[in-house]
Design an enzyme around this catalytic site. Structure first.
Site, PDB file in Angstrom:
ATOM      1  N   GLU A  35     -18.949 -19.470  23.580  1.00 29.97           N
ATOM      2  CA  GLU A  35     -17.823 -18.452  23.129  1.00 29.97           C
ATOM      3  C   GLU A  35     -18.351 -17.023  23.559  1.00 29.97           C
ATOM      4  O   GLU A  35     -17.512 -16.315  23.634  1.00 29.97           O
ATOM      5  CB  GLU A  35     -18.294 -18.271  21.551  1.00 29.97           C
ATOM      6  CG  GLU A  35     -17.530 -19.392  20.926  1.00 29.97           C
ATOM      7  CD  GLU A  35     -18.457 -20.782  20.544  1.00 29.97           C
ATOM      8  OE1 GLU A  35     -19.335 -20.992  21.366  1.00 29.97           O
ATOM      9  OE2 GLU A  35     -18.275 -21.428  19.758  1.00 29.97           O
TER      10      GLU A  35
ATOM     11  N   HIS B 276     -18.888 -16.174  26.857  1.00 24.54           N
ATOM     12  CA  HIS B 276     -18.415 -16.138  27.898  1.00 24.54           C
ATOM     13  C   HIS B 276     -16.620 -16.035  27.584  1.00 24.54           C
ATOM     14  O   HIS B 276     -15.899 -15.339  28.361  1.00 24.54           O
ATOM     15  CB  HIS B 276     -18.411 -17.502  28.651  1.00 24.54           C
ATOM     16  CG  HIS B 276     -19.787 -17.535  29.269  1.00 24.54           C
ATOM     17  ND1 HIS B 276     -20.466 -18.740  28.717  1.00 24.54           N
ATOM     18  CD2 HIS B 276     -20.514 -16.834  30.289  1.00 24.54           C
ATOM     19  CE1 HIS B 276     -21.862 -18.593  29.504  1.00 24.54           C
ATOM     20  NE2 HIS B 276     -21.781 -17.424  30.273  1.00 24.54           N
TER      21      HIS B 276
END
Ligand code: PAF
Length: 282
Positions: A35, A37
């Protein structure tokens, strides 16, 4: 969403987008996306017409006894996440595509890389600066997105872009945490159950530091002392560093009299985890 593995294919795609007058964002990653990224991809898709995600475990930024071989990799999982978040292109090169035989040019930096992670990982930032410069040359994005979890990396890249007159806007995005506070990291997958629990000591110490600063404490020794005491109480944790540094130079400061970064690296078992906060974000 397309996946390509050669520099020529990225260049051709970006040329086509440029002909159409489209803006391009780059999210450099080493894959095994989570999450954290995803929030960078979301930010890029919000700001740009097209988003390129590079997915490359860069051998040059790992030291001889580090986790290059065991670093988690899963392209199919990454492709789904990029597609779900609206990314347009994944660049997934082999090391030989990025570093041809006889490769011998590097981007290196002094001062900002001398403290924090640069002390315990002496070749790390030379590898990061070199690969990020290459990615910038290959993609030529308008904007590039980096997480604040790698706070020193973000400062180093901003400085490199400024020093070398790269015409790219660097966007820093907030740390994304698990619901119990642990900062998201691909390396969290190394932790067994007991270590995963013990790893909470990092965010607990970060929250303690934040609260001291919010309540007006400016003596760095006091803040760091309380944070270290908390970490040292966890038997599975071993401190690499806990420091407060000047945001601009990454050099330690005794008093909070300027924008500062409070950063730590802590081993939980064999896994080295990092976390931090910027005083300006409080
Ligand atoms: O933060 C990372 O994942 C890497 O250091 C980066 C910026 C992709 C360079 O390899």
């Amino acid at each position: 969403m397309k996946i390509v593995s050669t520099i020529a294919e990225v260049r051709q795609q970006v040329r086509e987008w440029r002909k159409q007058g489209l803006s391009v964002g780059l999210v450099p990653t080493m894959g095994y996306l989570h999450e954290g990224h995803a929030s960078l991809i979301d930010a890029s898709c919000r700001d740009n017409d097209r988003t390129v995600v590079s997915d490359f475990v860069n051998p040059m930024q790992f030291g001889p006894n580090e986790d290059l071989e065991s670093y988690p990799r899963d392209l199919a999982h990454d492709a789904k996440l990029v597609e779900d978040h609206g990314g347009d292109l994944i660049f997934h090169p082999e090391p030989s595509e990025m570093y041809h035989e006889g490769f011998s040019s590097f981007v290196d930096m002094t001062v900002l890389t001398e403290e924090l992670c640069g002390l315990s990982r002496p070749v790390h930032f030379r590898g990061v600066c070199t690969v990020v410069s290459k990615l910038f040359h290959i993609v030529q994005p308008d904007r590039a997105y980096f997480g604040k979890k790698d706070a020193q990396q973000l400062a180093v890249i901003r400085h490199m872009v400024d020093d070398l007159n790269m015409d790219i806007t660097i966007v820093g995005c907030p740390i994304v945490r698990e619901s119990d506070g642990l900062a998201k990291s691909s390396r969290n997958t190394y932790l067994n159950e007991a270590e995963r629990q013990a790893a909470l000591v990092l965010s607990k110490a970060i929250f303690e530091g934040m609260s001291l600063v919010k309540n007006g404490e400016t003596d760095c020794a006091v803040i760091l002392g309380k944070m270290k005491t908390l970490i040292e109480a966890e038997p599975l944790a071993k401190i690499d560093y806990v420091k407060i540094v000047d945001c601009a130079t990454m050099q330690p400061i005794p008093v909070l009299d300027r924008p500062a970064l409070c950063a730590m690296a802590v081993y939980i078992g064999k896994t080295r985890l990092i976390d931090n906060f910027f005083t300006e974000d409080l």
